[in-house]
Design an enzyme around this catalytic site. Sequence first.
Site, PDB file in Angstrom:
ATOM      1  CG  HIS A 197     -26.704 -15.504  12.782  1.00  0.00           C
ATOM      2  ND1 HIS A 197     -25.712 -14.550  12.695  1.00  0.00           N
ATOM      3  CD2 HIS A 197     -27.226 -15.607  11.530  1.00  0.00           C
ATOM      4  CE1 HIS A 197     -25.648 -14.075  11.465  1.00  0.00           C
ATOM      5  NE2 HIS A 197     -26.559 -14.703  10.734  1.00  0.00           N
ATOM      6  N   GLY A 232      -0.523 -15.632  -6.848  1.00  0.00           N
ATOM      7  CA  GLY A 232      -0.981 -16.904  -6.296  1.00  0.00           C
ATOM      8  C   GLY A 232      -1.439 -17.872  -7.371  1.00  0.00           C
ATOM      9  NE  ARG A 233      -1.871 -25.138  -8.195  1.00  0.00           N
ATOM     10  CZ  ARG A 233      -2.957 -25.932  -8.190  1.00  0.00           C
ATOM     11  NH1 ARG A 233      -3.972 -25.642  -7.384  1.00  0.00           N
ATOM     12  NH2 ARG A 233      -3.020 -26.977  -8.977  1.00  0.00           N
ATOM     13  CG  HIS A 273     -16.460 -18.206   2.551  1.00  0.00           C
ATOM     14  ND1 HIS A 273     -16.388 -17.211   3.513  1.00  0.00           N
ATOM     15  CD2 HIS A 273     -15.215 -18.340   2.056  1.00  0.00           C
ATOM     16  CE1 HIS A 273     -15.153 -16.755   3.582  1.00  0.00           C
ATOM     17  NE2 HIS A 273     -14.418 -17.415   2.707  1.00  0.00           N
ATOM     18  CB  SER A 323     -10.007 -20.538   2.062  1.00  0.00           C
ATOM     19  OG  SER A 323     -11.132 -19.843   1.553  1.00  0.00           O
ATOM     20  CG  HIS A 370     -22.674  -4.587  -8.212  1.00  0.00           C
ATOM     21  ND1 HIS A 370     -21.802  -5.227  -7.355  1.00  0.00           N
ATOM     22  CD2 HIS A 370     -23.168  -5.562  -9.024  1.00  0.00           C
ATOM     23  CE1 HIS A 370     -21.764  -6.515  -7.637  1.00  0.00           C
ATOM     24  NE2 HIS A 370     -22.585  -6.744  -8.644  1.00  0.00           N
TER      25      HIS A 370
END
EC number: 1.3.3.3
Length: 298
Positions: free
Chosen positions: A145, A258-259, A106, A92, A175
């Site tokens: 894209h 997790g860390r 990302h 990731s 939101h």
Amino acid sequence: MNEFDHVRAYLTDLQDRICAAIEGVDGQARFQEDAWQRAEGGGGRTRVLRDGAVFEQAGIGFSDVSGSRLPPSASANRPELAGASWRATGVSLVFHPINPLVPTTHANVRFFQAQRDGQTVASWFGGGFDLTPFYPFDEDVRHWHEVARDLCAPFGPERYPAHKRWCDEYFFLRHRNETRGVGGLFFDDLHGDFDSDFAYMRAVGDGFLQAYLPIVARRKEAPHGEREREFQLYRRGRYVEFNLVYDRGTLFGLQSGGRSESILMSLPPRARWEYGFQPEPGSAEARLADYLVPRDWA
């Protein structure tokens, strides 16, 4: 080598290749590695580049972690997972450039396996990549894209529109009633055929640099000032909101023990919030809102 180990070997190599490419583009800073172990099982290597010529912070992590029991939230809609042991591996990354005209990005590719009594009860691939510009350019978004569409093509005509739509729907701040950026690809629970699904995950992982690096090259030296920098920091706040409120990977990582340092490396080094901010009508900042509504870019 079993299926899990094949995926793991690919992912460690992918992390190495992306790190080398980003160091080459930045030309100044290098990734520092933090190798870690998880008490319940497994570990990983988190790599972070800071204060470079191009990237304020770039983080890319590899993990191979396991546990004896999934958290209740993970099995709420999957009763076959209740009480199962699990193992997950993935890469990731989140890159936060200095120049506000270079988009944040990302990417994630991952493989998950659940077992009970030594038998696999479920396994699947997931991942994707998405782009978060602050000052968008049509040619950049089209390129992003088009790469996504082309890497999906060998897997059938429905793959790109389906996973592009899934990305638009997933990276949505309810939101705020806006998408996090201009989208890309997102998929989860892909488990039809291991060889085909693994090939698609590799296509997404390998296609990331092809999609992102030309955009960085075009924008990294673009002139900008304090106004653009302040708007970048303000919009980074939206990135924080999504990751802490909606992102399933972040929530699963924290809920499963997790860390935290590795899980939260996706957050920008600097961000800001401003009450009631409204961009000046007709300004470059106001233009961003038009891009936070899904459309057909390819």
